[in-house]
Each structure stands twice: as structure tokens, then as C-alpha cells.
Write a protein that holds these residues in place. Sequence first.
Motif, PDB file in Angstrom:
ATOM      1  N   ILE A 270       0.836  -1.202   0.000  1.00 19.21           N
ATOM      2  CA  ILE A 270       0.000   0.000   0.000  1.00 19.21           C
ATOM      3  C   ILE A 270       0.874   1.256   0.000  1.00 19.21           C
ATOM      4  O   ILE A 270       0.633   2.219  -0.745  1.00 19.21           O
ATOM      5  CB  ILE A 270      -0.952  -0.021   1.214  1.00 19.21           C
ATOM      6  N   ALA A 271       1.910   1.246   0.850  1.00 18.90           N
ATOM      7  CA  ALA A 271       2.809   2.407   0.908  1.00 18.90           C
ATOM      8  C   ALA A 271       3.504   2.628  -0.433  1.00 18.90           C
ATOM      9  O   ALA A 271       3.657   3.769  -0.901  1.00 18.90           O
ATOM     10  CB  ALA A 271       3.839   2.209   2.017  1.00 18.90           C
ATOM     11  N   LEU A 272       3.933   1.535  -1.086  1.00 21.87           N
ATOM     12  CA  LEU A 272       4.602   1.652  -2.383  1.00 21.87           C
ATOM     13  C   LEU A 272       3.665   2.269  -3.417  1.00 21.87           C
ATOM     14  O   LEU A 272       4.083   3.139  -4.206  1.00 21.87           O
ATOM     15  CB  LEU A 272       5.074   0.275  -2.842  1.00 21.87           C
ATOM     16  N   SER A 273       2.418   1.837  -3.447  1.00 22.92           N
ATOM     17  CA  SER A 273       1.466   2.392  -4.414  1.00 22.92           C
ATOM     18  C   SER A 273       1.239   3.881  -4.180  1.00 22.92           C
ATOM     19  O   SER A 273       1.121   4.668  -5.131  1.00 22.92           O
ATOM     20  CB  SER A 273       0.144   1.630  -4.349  1.00 22.92           C
ATOM     21  N   ILE A 274       1.178   4.298  -2.917  1.00 15.41           N
ATOM     22  CA  ILE A 274       0.992   5.730  -2.612  1.00 15.41           C
ATOM     23  C   ILE A 274       2.227   6.526  -3.041  1.00 15.41           C
ATOM     24  O   ILE A 274       2.111   7.638  -3.599  1.00 15.41           O
ATOM     25  CB  ILE A 274       0.703   5.914  -1.111  1.00 15.41           C
ATOM     26  N   ILE A 275       3.411   5.979  -2.805  1.00 16.52           N
ATOM     27  CA  ILE A 275       4.646   6.660  -3.234  1.00 16.52           C
ATOM     28  C   ILE A 275       4.655   6.838  -4.749  1.00 16.52           C
ATOM     29  O   ILE A 275       4.992   7.913  -5.275  1.00 16.52           O
ATOM     30  CB  ILE A 275       5.876   5.860  -2.771  1.00 16.52           C
ATOM     31  N   VAL A 276       4.263   5.799  -5.480  1.00 13.58           N
ATOM     32  CA  VAL A 276       4.245   5.871  -6.937  1.00 13.58           C
ATOM     33  C   VAL A 276       3.238   6.919  -7.406  1.00 13.58           C
ATOM     34  O   VAL A 276       3.508   7.716  -8.317  1.00 13.58           O
ATOM     35  CB  VAL A 276       3.924   4.491  -7.531  1.00 13.58           C
ATOM     36  N   LEU A 277       2.041   6.952  -6.775  1.00 11.91           N
ATOM     37  CA  LEU A 277       1.026   7.931  -7.164  1.00 11.91           C
ATOM     38  C   LEU A 277       1.505   9.361  -6.922  1.00 11.91           C
ATOM     39  O   LEU A 277       1.364  10.237  -7.792  1.00 11.91           O
ATOM     40  CB  LEU A 277      -0.266   7.664  -6.381  1.00 11.91           C
ATOM     41  N   LEU A 278       2.073   9.626  -5.760  1.00 12.95           N
ATOM     42  CA  LEU A 278       2.551  10.977  -5.454  1.00 12.95           C
ATOM     43  C   LEU A 278       3.711  11.372  -6.361  1.00 12.95           C
ATOM     44  O   LEU A 278       3.817  12.531  -6.787  1.00 12.95           O
ATOM     45  CB  LEU A 278       2.963  11.054  -3.984  1.00 12.95           C
ATOM     46  N   THR A 279       4.596  10.411  -6.662  1.00 13.07           N
ATOM     47  CA  THR A 279       5.693  10.708  -7.587  1.00 13.07           C
ATOM     48  C   THR A 279       5.154  11.081  -8.962  1.00 13.07           C
ATOM     49  O   THR A 279       5.649  12.006  -9.616  1.00 13.07           O
ATOM     50  CB  THR A 279       6.629   9.497  -7.699  1.00 13.07           C
ATOM     51  N   ALA A 280       4.109  10.367  -9.409  1.00 13.33           N
ATOM     52  CA  ALA A 280       3.500  10.692 -10.705  1.00 13.33           C
ATOM     53  C   ALA A 280       2.863  12.076 -10.687  1.00 13.33           C
ATOM     54  O   ALA A 280       2.925  12.818 -11.667  1.00 13.33           O
ATOM     55  CB  ALA A 280       2.465   9.631 -11.073  1.00 13.33           C
TER      56      ALA A 280
END
Length: 695
Positions: A48-58
Motif C-alpha cells: 500500500i505504501a509503495l502504491s501511494i509513493i508511486v502515485l505521489l511521484t507521478a
Amino acid sequence: MNSLRLPAWLSGPNSKAIAAPILIIMMLSMMVLPLPAIVLDMFFSFNIALSIIVLLTALYTVKPLDFMVFPTVLLVSTMLRLSLNVASTRVVLTHGHTGPDAAGKVIEAFGHFLIGGNYTVGIVVFIILTIINFTVVTKGAGRIAEVGARFALDAMPGKQMAIDADLNAGLIGEQEARLRRTQVSQEAEFYGAMDGASKYVRGDAIAGIIVTLVNIVGGLIVGMIQHDMTFGDALGNYTLLAIGDGLVAQIPSLIISTAAGIIVSRVASEQDIGGQLFGQLFAKPQVLYITAAIIGGMGAIPGMPHIAFLFLAAVIGGAGYMLEQRQKKAPEMEAEVAAPPTAPPEMEEASWKDIVQVDTLGLEVGYRLIPLVDKAQNGELLRRIKGIRKKFAQEVGFLSPSVHIRDNLELKPSAYRITLKGVEVGSGEANAGQFLAINPGMVSGALPGPVTSDPAFGLPATWIDANLREQAQGMGYTVVDAGTVVATHLNHLITTHAAELLGRHEVQQLLDHLTKESPKLVEDLTPKLVPLSTLQKVLQNLLAEGVHIRDMHTIIETMTEYATYTQDVNELTAQVRIALGRAIVQQLFPSTNELSVMTLDNRLERLLMQALQSSGPEGGGIEPGLADTIAAQAEAATQQQEKMGLTPVLLVPAQLRTLLSRFLRRTLPQLKVLSHAEVPDSKTIRVTSLVGGQV
């Protein structure tokens, strides 16, 4: 007390490089090894944390290429979710009978939160989330990536031409042009990779549905048959675990899919997504006023939720008013903080730093030939050039200047050119990855491919693919690769222009090298008897006629002997040639004692001797008609010598050698002129033809 230190491979610069392999191995291990519930909780939380990091980076990415690793992240995150699904399925089916927390607290919490005691609602919510991810977000992002990849490929030639135009106009430098070309190529590769990577997410959504159904059906079978649970208890436990497991995987998948859509759907700008949204969507107060009026009007309709609509209308209207006031104050604030205009920087005066030295030897290549000369790619041409200079030094007798290599975007992609002191002396084309089949004159057939000529010697040739190499060799062709074509051409030109490459610096280096072995020999000649410039001119005269200067001992001894009588460069050159006569003849007629030569007709010889006496050693008094006749007959005799497989050599009296050599050198560079004094007594002379018999 010694402090605890991590190993160098963990704490050094390679720690980032080993992180990815460790993560991949861990994901593959989860599919095989059983994991306890606490470890599953940790990995689900990390997912879940990885997906949030990817979304914010995008969201904070300005250009798609700033997040160029996203397709790989998409694959890794998908594999992570599938590995977790496999690991959680093992735990659910093995320990699901013990209760809702059998697969960890995360799955239990997601199951209770969304199901709320109603399994039908949980299943419907899970299916809706999967359909949204599969049908809407992932399919749309994949379509955009597909179209983007197609448009990026179609636009590549135009972008390349624009870069070339900017470079030719001087708006950008070569380094920036190379960087922009790389960006154009990377952009096309990125959209192509995104088009393929989106298929991972679609497959992940399908796998999520299947895994959930397997968990429910398999749980019912395991619970009722192996653990003697009632249908209701088994349905309650395993449905809760299956839905919780599916949601824990699908929510990060939906977040990642949203990030993919944001990356591929954004238009190139200098702002991130947040800046674009608030800068463009809420940029005009009029739009907010009209929206507030419409929402307020809807709230005034009987039966509508008045509080919600009127409150929202007030918020939107207030936001429009604040935006309008801020826009009115913006010009005043800019005027207050604006600094006084600074004077444009004055153009610097020209200086000696602006003068760029011309390279003595240069090789310019098109961009398709860059791998042949790129050190980072182990360019084979670099090794060949080193070999050419080494061989030249061993055979000719001095070290040629270094070859300065650079790419030239003005050339054709597969073209190259060779420059001498900034002036082009040779050019050609070499197709990297193909072979040049050269026709030496005795081949048994033709080959398919572009017909051309050998750039070094002008022989007919054909560019062929690698699979035709053995066939071409069997037919009698001489087959060489692209690097050899360029190297052979360069070697030929270096040998041809050896006299121009021998500058005063090279002569001084040659003397310094000789001084280490024979210091007295060099000291007696220069600068006591002759200046360095005279020695340089004598050596250049020898090289201009193809005479090697390896035997510097003989050259310096001869000049030392005759420099006391004359300082004339031509006379000194003639005496040096006589001293080197054995080496000159050996170079022209290796491994034979019989010299097949051409000579002058007696009547022509007498005419030339009279012209020489009247006009001096420069030979400027030859009558033009006679000169044309000599040139034509010498050319015919030279062709006859070459047809017989003999080296074209003209043997003349010593007084006429310099005159005829200079006269014939321009039109017949392959013809060598020898004097009788240069032929050793041990050699036998055989006259094959006369020049001037028809004068």
C-alpha cells in the motif's frame, strides 16, 4: 570498543544496485515459502505504501521521462501483488478455519471494514473496484500509451530534423543536440514500454477475481470437508478472508493504475499535475461565480438538500471572490518587487582564446558510425587507428600526429570524412553492420546489394549483409567490415600525405629520439651545418616520392658530408637518395635482382638535357607541346607496365630525375622516377618500354 559496521557491499555505492535483485528474489520466494500472518501484514502494508509513493511521484512529475522507470515499477508492483496473493491464499486455505484473523490483521480489517457483516455487499464492492480498474483506468491508460507511442515514433524524423536545424543555425551545441536526440528516442521507448506494461495491470485485475473465487470455493471445500465446519461458518470465515485479501491487493492496484493514467495522459509542461490543476481549473473567477450561481439555484429547488447545495455555492463563490481580489493585487505587487532593469551584458572583446587550433589529422563520422569510434562501446575503429599509427611509424620512420575523431551531424548518417589541417582529403560511406565486398577483377558473379566503390582505391564493390560473407569470399571478392573500410582509407591517405604530416615538431622529436642513441651524429649536422628547416624539407622531399626515412643514420651522415659544399635542398635530396638507393630499389622491387623499368628515348633525353641547361634545375623551360607528349606517352607506358603486373618505374639520368619526378607526380602518382646513380651495381636492368619514341 569497535562499532558495528555493515559489509562494504551493503554500505557502499553498490547498495542501490543490489536492492532490486533482493526484492525480486523475495517476491519469488513468497510464492514458494509459507509466510506467517505477521509477515503478510508487513508486506501488505509495504504494498500500500509503495502504491501511494508511486502515485505521489507521478503527481509531482513534470515530464514523463522524469519517471522513466515507471514501466518497470509497474511490473515489479504487479509481481509483488501476485506474490502476496499466492502467499495469502496458502495461509487462508491452511488456517482459515481458525478465524477471520488467520491471514493477518490487514486482511481482517479490510474485510470487516467493507463487508460490515453483509457478504453480498462485500463481493459487489470488490467486483466494482475490479471493473473500474480493469475497464476504465487501465484500458484508458493503455490506449493513451499506445497512441502516444505511435505519435512519438511518427514524430521522430521531424524532431531529429528540428534538432539538426537548431544545431546548424548555432542555437544549440553538439552536446545539447546529442542530449535532445537521446530524449526523443527515450520518449518513444517510454510510451512503447507503457503500452506493454499496462497489460500487466489488466492481467492482475483478472487474476484478482480468479484468486478471490478460488479462495471462496476452496475455503468452503477445505472448511467443510477437512475441518468439519458448517456451511454458514465456512462461508463467513473464507468469504471475509477472500474479500479482504482481494481488496488489499486491488486498492494498491487501482492506485498504481491511476498513476499510470496520470503519467501517460499529461501534456508536456513546466508544472507538475497539482500546479496544472489549480493553475488552469481554478484560474478564472467568472467560472467560479457562474458555478456558484448554478449550484445555489439547484439548492433553492423544493425537495433538494438545501444545506449541502447552498453551503457549497457559498464556498465556491467565496473562492471566486478571493481569486479575483488576488488577481487585482498581483500587478501592484509585481511592480513593487520588480527590480530595476539591468543593462544587457556587454559582448566580450575578442581574445586569443577565441582561436581554435586546427587538427592536423581529423576523422569526422555520421551518427550511425559513432559506435565504431566510441570508447564506451569498445569501438573497433579506435583499435585499428592505433595499429595504423604503429605500423606507419615502423615502416615510414616517424610517428604521425594523433587522429582527432568527432561526430559531424552535417554528414549523412553512414558517411565519414578525413581532414588534413582542417581541409577534407577523403570521404566515403560505411554501413555499420554490413560488409563491403570488393571486386579485385577476377570474381565469378554479382552480389545483391548497393553497388559502390572502394573509397581508398576506387575498386568496384558492393555492400552485403553478414550472411552473404562466405558466399562472396567463395566468388573471389575481398570482404571487409565497415571499420576496416574506414581504417584502410585512413591508412592510404596518411601514407599518401606523409610529407605534409612531417612538421617541424615531428622532425625535432625524431632528432631527440635519435640523439639518445647517437648524440654526436645529430650534433654535427644541426644546427652547425644545416638549420632544422632544411632537414625538414629534405625529409619531406623523400616522403613526397614515397621514400621511407627509417634509415636516419644514413640520411644525416650524407647531409653532414655534402652540407659543407651546398645548402640547396634539391641537391641534398639527390645525394641522400643516392645513399638510400639500395633501400629505394628494395622498396620498389622486393625479392628480385632484375629491374623491369621504362627509359627515355635518346632523342628525348638530349632535348630535356638542353632544356635543363637553359632553364635551371626547376625545369620551367620545357616546351608545352613537348610536355603534353611526354605526359601522354608516360601514361601509356605506365598502363602497359601495370597490365604486365610490374611496378611502373622510369629510369633516367641523375640530372633529369628531379625535373621529371616533379613533372609527372601530379598526373601519375603511381609512377616512380629513379636515376641511374640510385641503382646498385648488383642489380640487372631490363628495359620494357621507351618513353618519347614518337617525339
